[in-house]
Motif scaffolding. Structure first.
Motif, PDB file in Angstrom:
ATOM      1  N   SER A 456     -26.769  14.590  39.075  1.00  0.00           N
ATOM      2  CA  SER A 456     -27.071  16.621  38.985  1.00  0.00           C
ATOM      3  C   SER A 456     -26.389  16.802  40.092  1.00  0.00           C
ATOM      4  CB  SER A 456     -28.740  16.757  39.190  1.00  0.00           C
ATOM      5  OG  SER A 456     -29.579  16.284  38.260  1.00  0.00           O
ATOM      6  N   LYS A 457     -25.630  17.778  40.365  1.00  0.00           N
ATOM      7  CA  LYS A 457     -24.876  18.269  40.951  1.00  0.00           C
ATOM      8  C   LYS A 457     -25.955  19.756  41.885  1.00  0.00           C
ATOM      9  CE  LYS A 457     -20.354  21.556  41.153  1.00  0.00           C
ATOM     10  NZ  LYS A 457     -20.087  22.176  40.427  1.00  0.00           N
ATOM     11  N   PRO A 458     -25.523  19.394  43.025  1.00  0.00           N
ATOM     12  CA  PRO A 458     -26.448  20.291  44.025  1.00  0.00           C
ATOM     13  C   PRO A 458     -26.191  21.394  44.358  1.00  0.00           C
ATOM     14  CG  PRO A 458     -24.489  18.745  45.397  1.00  0.00           C
ATOM     15  CD  PRO A 458     -24.926  18.525  43.597  1.00  0.00           C
ATOM     16  N   PRO A 459     -27.201  22.402  44.567  1.00  0.00           N
ATOM     17  CA  PRO A 459     -27.590  23.498  44.240  1.00  0.00           C
ATOM     18  C   PRO A 459     -26.003  24.441  45.490  1.00  0.00           C
ATOM     19  CG  PRO A 459     -29.314  23.081  44.313  1.00  0.00           C
ATOM     20  CD  PRO A 459     -28.395  22.082  44.446  1.00  0.00           C
ATOM     21  N   LYS A 460     -25.413  25.710  45.631  1.00  0.00           N
ATOM     22  CA  LYS A 460     -24.408  25.460  46.370  1.00  0.00           C
ATOM     23  C   LYS A 460     -25.158  25.518  47.788  1.00  0.00           C
ATOM     24  CE  LYS A 460     -21.136  27.568  43.957  1.00  0.00           C
ATOM     25  NZ  LYS A 460     -21.207  26.874  43.320  1.00  0.00           N
ATOM     26  N   ASP A 461     -26.633  26.107  48.359  1.00  0.00           N
ATOM     27  CA  ASP A 461     -27.071  26.074  48.991  1.00  0.00           C
ATOM     28  C   ASP A 461     -27.553  24.843  49.642  1.00  0.00           C
ATOM     29  OD1 ASP A 461     -29.242  25.470  47.481  1.00  0.00           O
ATOM     30  OD2 ASP A 461     -30.307  26.803  48.714  1.00  0.00           O
ATOM     31  N   TRP A 462     -27.869  23.503  49.096  1.00  0.00           N
ATOM     32  CA  TRP A 462     -27.596  22.149  49.006  1.00  0.00           C
ATOM     33  C   TRP A 462     -26.714  21.670  50.374  1.00  0.00           C
ATOM     34  CZ3 TRP A 462     -26.655  17.069  49.257  1.00  0.00           C
ATOM     35  CH2 TRP A 462     -27.768  16.247  49.609  1.00  0.00           C
ATOM     36  N   GLN A 463     -26.513  21.378  51.922  1.00  0.00           N
ATOM     37  CA  GLN A 463     -25.501  20.529  52.576  1.00  0.00           C
ATOM     38  C   GLN A 463     -26.871  19.344  53.012  1.00  0.00           C
ATOM     39  OE1 GLN A 463     -22.767  20.818  53.144  1.00  0.00           O
ATOM     40  NE2 GLN A 463     -22.671  22.081  50.856  1.00  0.00           N
ATOM     41  N   PRO A 464     -25.893  18.129  52.682  1.00  0.00           N
ATOM     42  CA  PRO A 464     -26.692  17.003  54.066  1.00  0.00           C
ATOM     43  C   PRO A 464     -27.245  16.798  54.585  1.00  0.00           C
ATOM     44  CG  PRO A 464     -23.750  16.643  52.559  1.00  0.00           C
ATOM     45  CD  PRO A 464     -24.533  18.098  52.393  1.00  0.00           C
ATOM     46  N   HIS A 465     -27.954  16.349  55.832  1.00  0.00           N
ATOM     47  CA  HIS A 465     -28.091  16.952  57.475  1.00  0.00           C
ATOM     48  C   HIS A 465     -26.910  15.782  57.319  1.00  0.00           C
ATOM     49  CE1 HIS A 465     -30.130  15.520  60.396  1.00  0.00           C
ATOM     50  NE2 HIS A 465     -30.371  16.778  60.425  1.00  0.00           N
ATOM     51  N   ILE A 466     -26.454  16.020  58.692  1.00  0.00           N
ATOM     52  CA  ILE A 466     -25.260  15.459  58.959  1.00  0.00           C
ATOM     53  C   ILE A 466     -25.205  14.696  60.540  1.00  0.00           C
ATOM     54  CG2 ILE A 466     -23.279  13.699  59.430  1.00  0.00           C
ATOM     55  CD1 ILE A 466     -21.915  14.781  56.795  1.00  0.00           C
ATOM     56  N   SER A 467     -26.217  14.817  61.392  1.00  0.00           N
ATOM     57  CA  SER A 467     -26.329  13.892  62.329  1.00  0.00           C
ATOM     58  C   SER A 467     -25.256  13.499  63.265  1.00  0.00           C
ATOM     59  CB  SER A 467     -28.029  13.840  63.427  1.00  0.00           C
ATOM     60  OG  SER A 467     -27.753  12.856  62.479  1.00  0.00           O
ATOM     61  N   PRO A 468     -25.306  13.500  64.327  1.00  0.00           N
ATOM     62  CA  PRO A 468     -24.239  13.162  65.495  1.00  0.00           C
ATOM     63  C   PRO A 468     -24.576  11.305  65.200  1.00  0.00           C
ATOM     64  CG  PRO A 468     -24.506  14.490  66.626  1.00  0.00           C
ATOM     65  CD  PRO A 468     -25.461  14.479  65.505  1.00  0.00           C
ATOM     66  N   ALA A 469     -23.785  10.619  65.203  1.00  0.00           N
ATOM     67  CA  ALA A 469     -24.470   9.332  64.993  1.00  0.00           C
ATOM     68  C   ALA A 469     -25.559   8.526  65.749  1.00  0.00           C
ATOM     69  CB  ALA A 469     -22.836   7.800  65.055  1.00  0.00           C
ATOM     70  N   GLY A 470     -26.172   7.883  66.133  1.00  0.00           N
ATOM     71  CA  GLY A 470     -26.978   6.963  67.471  1.00  0.00           C
ATOM     72  C   GLY A 470     -28.018   5.725  66.915  1.00  0.00           C
ATOM     73  N   THR A 471     -28.921   5.493  66.989  1.00  0.00           N
ATOM     74  CA  THR A 471     -28.883   4.559  66.867  1.00  0.00           C
ATOM     75  C   THR A 471     -30.142   3.955  65.391  1.00  0.00           C
ATOM     76  OG1 THR A 471     -31.060   4.319  68.488  1.00  0.00           O
ATOM     77  CG2 THR A 471     -28.727   3.679  69.179  1.00  0.00           C
ATOM     78  N   GLU A 472     -30.050   4.626  65.002  1.00  0.00           N
ATOM     79  CA  GLU A 472     -30.740   5.056  63.976  1.00  0.00           C
ATOM     80  C   GLU A 472     -29.718   3.643  62.337  1.00  0.00           C
ATOM     81  OE1 GLU A 472     -28.644   8.728  63.430  1.00  0.00           O
ATOM     82  OE2 GLU A 472     -30.025   7.619  64.625  1.00  0.00           O
ATOM     83  N   PRO A 473     -31.150   2.980  61.972  1.00  0.00           N
ATOM     84  CA  PRO A 473     -29.717   1.909  60.591  1.00  0.00           C
ATOM     85  C   PRO A 473     -29.131   3.013  59.987  1.00  0.00           C
ATOM     86  CG  PRO A 473     -32.217   1.647  60.897  1.00  0.00           C
ATOM     87  CD  PRO A 473     -32.683   2.946  61.793  1.00  0.00           C
TER      88      PRO A 473
END
Length: 1536
Positions: A456-473
């Motif tokens: 499905s194409k995401p809506p215009k206002d949907w953006q992925p959450h890209i946080s600075p790289a941390g120790t999460e897997p």
């Protein structure tokens, strides 16, 4: 001695060998047989030898094994071979031709090394003079014809696999099969007649031909171990004998025979072993990680940047099967499709309130190796959705090798969702209704297709959450451990980013570069460079899948040429393939390459591939400094990489290391022996920002010294963080704090173990010499599996090994690791080629690695379990080997050469005198081991016993007193009574027989008469007829009509030995004795008078014979013992009376009782119960011939139920027949109304140690139909006294004890608890009969021993036999066995009879019938059956019990010794392809549990091991059949 005249110069050595061998083997061969064999051998040479008999050769009659002589090829042959150029694929042009050349035998190129090949050839040449005498195993021709492998295995996906489609392969295979059969035919025809095992030498298969003419027998025997075991002489203990003195060799040979075989002792550490001498190393730092201002905060940010600003730039190009670019994924497409997938995963799989996936969940990525585009989109889609991808291989079948462990990983990661492509989904195995099969061990998965049209194409206002790289897997990479378990290495987002940065800096990546990637893009370097670093640096990756490499091995070189690629990621194998095919394309240029990253640089054998590739492609523009080996591991990621060099700068150095030093973990430059050297290239420097140290591979992580090999550990932000869900293992791998020699920590920085073994050399260059997974620790020395594979491949494997597929692993046997080598055998390889290759591999590994191979197995092509990329799945192969499911087609076990840690053979100490033993027991408060039944004097006598001293008188008395009382009922297979005998009927029948003996036979009192009848009442009547006539009856089992050749000679022997004057028998048997078939087996003209008793005249004897004294002979009891000895014992009338009386008292027998007997009535207690006891006691005996049970298994139990029998007697063979045959029919017994609750005693008549396992199985099985577990018991008798113990009706239940097996071997008894290791369960053999006394005696000193001590059982009783009946009356033997006295401590000077059985007496807490404490007698085994090996005493049954339980397909087992070698014969009830699986299992279990090395393993069909009527194995008969080559074995393996 035999003397043979031979013309020395005219005959080849081979013929002399063969003449020598068959003479030596056959011993006293007949002149005719000798002439026949000799003329056949010499026929081609007759013209040369006639009239020139000059040389005298003396041959001794020693039994000499019939070896196949193998030797390494002569220098001349080798030189010739080296001069002949091998036709290489490079000479051909078309790809198809190229494939035909390399089909089948291609080497595994990871281990290619010309230097090593030369070293191996040189090592083998050393053995040229030292010929190995290897016995060729014997196999039945039908058994191991290899079927076309493709019919039963999935297509081979190996790195060198499918060449030209399976049709062409099958045609080639069938042709090869035909060829190999012809080869075998001619080979067998060439060999001297014979097939399998042999007379005393046990193999008349092919006296192998000795190639070349140098050397002599002395050379062979100097290096030969007697009994089919050999040690290749190491320089230290090899004494070369002069070939001019053949006399020496025989002398040596005799020494081998008499010295009792070689056994190593516990190996001592070598005082000259090299030890590390350097100082303790300090951790090595890499260059600092550069600070770049525009470095993205996370990998996803880099994708977002390039996807939005450089959308048209190419990111990834996929190739079609022909190697042409088929699709290029741009950065824009990658970004948009990854976004769509991320949105779909988070929002479209469930409902809004209950989403299926949430951030942090794990998902499986299942994509094939030829679809990098779909994989890349899925991987980045997961990263953007913040779910954790776990890439795995596409499962091919429900039970893939290692598939179950992958399932365990998926389950432990809590994965419920698998992403895949539409094409891949369609190809997954399905059930009949179209659903994807449930893969073994996998959790239930929901499959999600990630093709664009389903997203499905995401809506215009949907953006992925890209946080600075941390120790999460960020993702989990699967990793298979040495044991086969699969673990998930978790990599954090920070480590993923830092690793990209370190790689970019080390490799000097820049935007827009093109990278050609031949590696698996789902894991390791293929993922890091081809999927991460390329996105980070906006590079363009061209992915070359394996399927393309198979059809066009040069494709990656062509891609580098076409795209002017700057970097290529390859393995050694890819370099080799390109070299093989480079003639196909001369105009390629590699001048654009600045880095050729060889990612298996950690394989020490990579150096020769790199060198060869460089020398070939330097003319195509390849720069020497461009070759950059690197070392990687799943945990530490990139450990080290060689940086691209500066043109013109000197190339890095090489390390030439001593393999001997490496095996001790020490770095030594190889100087002494160039054959055992390992040349290693560096893998560059430590990664930027990293730190490295080397720690000891075992024990605490102690820092190594500078000249010590250890495990490489790295500390940086760029490694894995943990094994998912495994906290304990994680701590030991990812959080290692190195310690110094004192054990205190060095710093507080945690390091990660890389699993690589190596050292840091001069200039901080890193060298890798192997992997922890391939480490084999044998006798304290380290060997690398890869090194051994390389040696195996260097031994001209092309004719034998299929596609270079060799697996090496170690198994733990007898307190040490043992090396096992398994290779796939080419379908067209001949037996000789394979065996020759195997023997040379053993030599080569011994020479180069100074280590013995425990087992070398060849399996049919394409049958070893495979890893997803087609390599051999080592842990699965090991598992199959250990559980006996590998199905080899050739096997060679070498325990004699490998197992050097056996304890020293026991030296017998001078015995302590009998007086000292007695005093010692008194001091220790121990009583002397003796026991007795009830005293006959205290038991009231009835009139009958007082009145009649003879059994014949008792029968006459019963015929008058109770004429119609039925004594005997005989049943047939249907359970109907076919014959009965009342007292009067039996008496009259006996009278008639007595009168016939006088009239027809003209016999006098005291003449011996053989009774030859089937089990029945006729036999009983004939017995009493003989007593009435004063003749001595001898009961003999009749010959088997279908097997006269085997059974009639025994009858003839008893007739001759007993000096019978007459044979009483039936008409049918009389005709059989005089038949033509009988004449073929024995001399039928010299039978004594034969009288048939079917139609007797109605004539009475004028008067019945009465013996003058009760000591007169009543009957002779002949029996063949388990050791194959025929012995007859004399039973007097008084002994018969006493025996019947003891049994009557013990079993409370009287006229109103009924007993059921299912036994053979020819000897021992079986005869007494069948013929004597009913007449004496008056009870009714229901007779069930055991052979009727074969037609109706229910007969015995239904009879017991029908007549409500309280006491029944049977043999072990009857009990076994019921246990095996009725095991699954208990419900049928119930429906038939059979109930066994009436049984008070079910007694097994035996002359052996009680078989507790069988008794317990029988009791458990029939417990459900009322059988009391207390009912089953056993008797004990021997030749000197047929009934010593019998459980009877009163007294305590039989007791059991656990004894220590090790102590038993030392002739000691040590009682242990249940469940103790090496414990043996023994049961009491019933209660001692009234009037019987037993004492336990040391068989050597003849002094009594103490309670619970092992010794020979001696017996004193009124029913002991009065002596042996032999042709030449051996008085000394009589006196020793029947009338012997204790040497000390017996004031009464009692006369004892020796039973020949070992046992012990133990006073129990139970109360006997007399009111005193009960003494239990335990029988351990017959003395003359025991095996004396290594100074210890073994009971065959103990070894057989161990062997019988190792594999479901072993029906029966028997052991015996032959020239100091242990021979194990196993009956195989499974398919014949399992035959060779048994060889290592048998060898292992006997070594582990009994500390013995098996010499020969013989696999035979069910029913081959001979068993007597009592169900006892006839081991000596078996031994004779083995030596006379009459077993027709499936396989005979001679352990080295």
């Amino acid at each position: 001695k035999k003397i043979l005249f031979l013309e020395n110069s005219a005959l080849p050595l081979r013929i002399m060998h063969n003449l020598f061998l068959f003479l030596a083997i056959l011993g006293d061969i007949t002149q005719k047989g000798y002439e026949k064999k000799r003329s056949k051998l010499l026929s081609p040479y007759i013209p040369q030898t006639q009239g020139r008999q000059r040389e005298l050769l003396l041959l001794s009659d020693n039994h000499i094994p019939n070896f196949l002589f193998l030797e390494t090829e002569s220098a001349v042959q080798k030189e010739h071979r080296n001069q002949t150029p091998a036709p290489s694929a490079a000479q051909t042009s078309a790809p198809s031709k190229y494939h035909r050349t390399r089909s089948g035998g291609a080497r595994d190129e990871r281990y290619r090394s010309d230097i090593h090949t030369e070293a191996v050839q040189a090592a083998l040449a050393k053995h040229k003079e030292q010929k190995m005498a290897l016995p060729m195993p014997t196999k039945r021709r039908s058994t191991f014809v290899q079927s076309p492998a493709d019919a039963c295995t999935p297509p081979d996906t190996s790195s060198a696999s499918e060449d030209e489609g399976s049709l062409r392969r099958q045609a080639a295979l069938s042709a090869a099969l035909q060829q190999s059969l012809q080869n075998a035919e001619s080979w067998i025809n060439r060999s001297i007649q014979g097939s399998s095992t042999s007379s005393s030498a046990s193999s008349t298969l092919s006296h192998g031909e000795v190639k070349g003419t140098s050397g002599s027998l002395a050379d062979v025997f100097a290096n030969t171990r007697i009994g089919r075991s050999w040690v290749y002489p190491r320089s230290s203990n090899y004494v070369p004998f002069s070939s001019q003195h053949p006399g020496n060799s025989f002398m040596i040979y005799n020494i081998f025979i008499t010295s009792g075989g070689f056994f190593g002792t516990v190996p001592q550490p070598d005082p000259n072993q090299p030890k590390p001498e350097g100082r303790q190393m300090t951790p090595v730092k890499g260059e600092p990680l550069g600070v770049i201002c525009n470095w993205p905060p996370a990998l996803e940010s880099a994708l977002q940047r390039w996807g939005t600003t450089q959308a048209k730039c190419p990111c990834l190009t996929a190739l079609d099967v022909t190697g042409k670019p088929v699709y290029t994924l741009t950065y824009g497409k990658l970004w948009s499709r990854s976004l769509k997938l991320a949105y779909t995963l988070l929002n479209k799989l469930g409902t809004k309130n209950e989403p299926v996936l949430k951030p942090g969940d794990r998902v499986a990525l299942v994509y094939p190796n030829n679809d990098p585009v779909m994989f890349m989109v899925a991987f980045y889609g997961c990263l953007l959705a913040e779910v954790i991808p776990v890439p795995i291989e596409v499962p091919l079948t429900r039970k893939d090798a290692g598939g179950q462990q992958i399932g365990f990983l998926l389950g432990s990661c809590g994965i419920a969702l698998a992403l895949t492509s539409e094409v891949c989904l369609k190809g997954l195995p399905k059930t009949q209704n179209g659903e994807i099969v449930q893969f073994k061990g996998w959790p239930r998965l929901k499959w999600v297709v990630t093709d664009s049209k389903y997203l499905s194409k995401p809506p215009k206002d949907w953006q992925p959450h890209i946080s600075p790289a941390g120790t999460e897997p960020a993702y989990i990479e699967y990793k298979t451990s040495k044991e086969g378990s699969v673990m998930g290495v978790t990599v954090s987002r920070l480590a993923m980013l830092s690793h990209c940065q370190a790689l970019s800096q080390a490799c000097n990546y820049s935007e827009g570069e093109t990278v050609v990637n031949v590696l698996d893009f789902k894991k390791d370097a293929g993922l890091w460079h081809g999927m991460f670093a390329n996105v980070m640096n906006k590079m363009h990756t061209i992915s070359v899948p394996y399927s393309v490499m198979k059809t066009c091995p040069l494709s990656w070189v062509q891609r580098v040429h076409a795209h002017k690629a700057k970097v290529a990621l390859v393995k050694c194998r890819d370099l080799h393939w390109a070299m093989m095919a480079h003639r196909d394309q001369r105009d390629v240029s590699l001048s654009s390459l600045r880095m050729l990253i060889v990612t298996d640089g950690a394989n020490p054998w990579s150096v020769s591939s790199c060198d060869a590739f460089l020398s070939l492609f330097q003319s195509h523009g390849l720069k020497p400094e461009a070759i950059c080996p690197c070392a990687t591991s799943a945990e530490a990621m990139t450990v080290a990489i060689r940086r691209p060099g500066v043109p013109g700068a000197p190339l890095p150095g090489r390390a030439i290391l001593s393999m001997n030093g490496l095996s001790y973990g020490v770095i030594r430059v190889n100087t002494e022996d160039k054959n055992s050297a390992l040349t290693v290239q560096d893998v560059g420097h430590v990664m930027p920002g990293g730190m490295m140290c080397i720690v000891r591979p075992d024990g605490p992580p102690q820092l190594c010294k500078t000249d010590e090999i250890g495990e490489i550990c790295v500390s940086s932000r760029t490694g894995g963080m943990m094994y998912f869900g495994l906290a304990g293992v994680t701590k030991n791998t990812f959080e290692v704090i190195p310690v110094n020699s004192a054990g205190s920590p060095v710093g507080d920085v945690p390091f990660i173990r890389s699993g690589l073994l190596g050292f840091v050399g001069p200039g901080s260059l890193v060298f890798v010499v192997g992997k922890m997974d391939g480490l084999l620790m044998v006798s304290g020395r380290r060997h690398n599996a890869d090194d051994i594979v390389a040696t195996g491949l260097a031994v001209e494997s092309i004719k034998t090994v299929y596609r270079g597929r060799i697996a090496v692993f170690s198994v733990s046997v007898f307190y040490d690791e043992r090396i096992v080598v398994v290779a796939e055998q080419r379908p067209d390889a001949s037996e000789e080629d394979s065996f020759q290759w195997m023997s040379r591999v053993l030599q080569a590994i011994d020479s180069i690695h100074q280590v013995g191979v425990y087992c070398l197995a060849l399996v049919p092509a394409n049958t070893l379990p495979k890893t997803p990329l087609g390599g051999i799945h080592i842990s699965q192969t090991k598992q199959l080997f250990l559980e006996g499911s590998l199905h080899p087609c050739n096997i060679l076990m070498c325990p004699h050469t490998c197992v050097t840690n056996l304890p020293k053979p026991r030296q017998k100490q001078p015995g302590v005198g009998p007086a000292s033993v007695m005093v010692g027991n008194l001091v220790a408060g121990k009583r002397i081991a003796q026991a007795a039944g009830r005293d006959l004097g205290q038991i009231e006598e009835n009139d009958l016993v007082r009145k009649h001293q003879f059994l014949a008188e008792i029968l006459q008395w019963r015929a008058q007193a109770t004429p119609d009382h039925v004594l005997f009922m005989l049943l047939n297979a249907k359970g109907t009574t076919v014959c009965t005998a009342s007292c009067l009927q039996l008496h009259k029948r006996a009278e008639r027989i007595a009168s016939v003996l006088g009239d027809k036979g003209h016999l006098n009192a005291g003449d011996n008469v053989v009774l030859l009848y089937p089990p029945g009442i006729e036999l009983i009547a004939a017995f009493y007829g003989c007593l009435y006539a004063g003749c001595i009856p001898v009961t003999v089992r009749p010959p088997h009509a279908q097997n006269l050749a085997a059974t009639l000679p025994t009858v003839r022997m008893i007739v001759d030995v007993s000096k019978a004057a007459c044979i009483l028998t039936t008409q049918t048997l009389m005709r059989l004795l005089r038949s033509r078939e009988a004449a073929a087996a024995v001399d039928v003209k010299t039978w004594p008078t034969i009288i048939d008793t079917d139609d007797l005249p109605r004539k009475r004897l004028p008067q019945l014979y009465k013996p003058p004294t009760p000591e007169m002979l009543a009957y002779l009891d002949f029996s063949v013992s388990t050791t194959g000895m025929l012995t007859g014992v004399k039973m007097s009338h008084s002994a018969v009376n006493a025996l019947c009386r003891a049994i009557k008292l013990q079993c409370e027998l009287y006229s109103s009782r009924q007993i059921a007997i299912c036994l053979d009535p020819y000897c021992g207690l079986g005869f007494a119960l069948w013929c004597l006891c009913s007449v004496y006691s008056g009870h009714q005996s229901i007779l069930i011939p055991p052979m009727e049970l074969e037609n109706n298994l229910f007969l015995w139990l239904s009879t017991v139920n029908q007549y409500k029998i309280r006491d029944t007697f049977c043999s072990y063979s009857v009990m076994e027949l019921c246990t095996k045959g009725l095991g699954n029919q208990v419900e049928v017994l119930k429906t038939r109304g059979i109930n066994l609750s009436c049984i008070r005693t079910c007694v097994v008549v035996a002359e052996e140690r009680p078989r507790i396992a069988l008794q317990q199985s029988f009791s458990k099985l029939f417990k459900d139909i009322g059988l009391s577990p207390r009912a089953v018991s056993t008797t004990f008798g021997s030749r000197v006294n047929v009934a010593i113990c019998l459980q009877g009706t009163s007294g305590p239940d039989p007791t059991t004890v656990y004894v220590d097996l090790k102590s038993l071997r030392h002739d000691r008894v040590r009682l242990v608890e249940r469940g103790a290791p090496q414990s043996l369960l023994l049961s009491e053999s019933g209660k001692i009969l009234p009037g019987v006394k037993v004492v336990i005696v040391n068989p050597e000193t003849k002094g009594p021993v103490g309670d619970s001590h092992l010794g020979e059982i001696w017996v004193n009783s009124p029913h002991t036999a009065s002596g042996y009946y032999t042709i030449y009356d051996s008085e000394t033997l009589q006196a020793d066995h029947f009338n012997t006295r204790l040497s000390f401590g017996d004031a009464a000077q009692t006369l004892w009879a020796r039973t020949g059985y070992l046992g012990f007496v133990r006073r129990t807490e139970l109360t006997a019938a007399t009111g005193e404490r009960h003494d239990a007698l335990y029988v351990v085994g017959a003395l003359d059956e025991t095996l004396e090996l290594r100074g210890l005493r073994y009971h065959p049954i103990d070894i057989e019990t161990s062997v019988s339980r190792i594999h479901r397909s072993i029906a029966e087992c028997a052991v015996f010794t032959w020239t100091n070698l242990l021979v194990v014969v196993v009956e195989l009830c499974g398919s014949e392809q399992e035959a060779l699986d048994l060889v290592p299992l048998v060898t292992n279990v006997v070594l582990e549990e009994h500390y013995l090395i098996v010499g020969v393993v013989v696999v035979v069909d069910p029913g081959v091991i001979p068993i007597n009527s009592r169900g006892e194995k006839q081991r000596m008969h078996l031994r004779d059949s083995f030596l006379a080559d009459q077993l027709d074995p499936i396989y005979v393996a001679y352990n080295m």
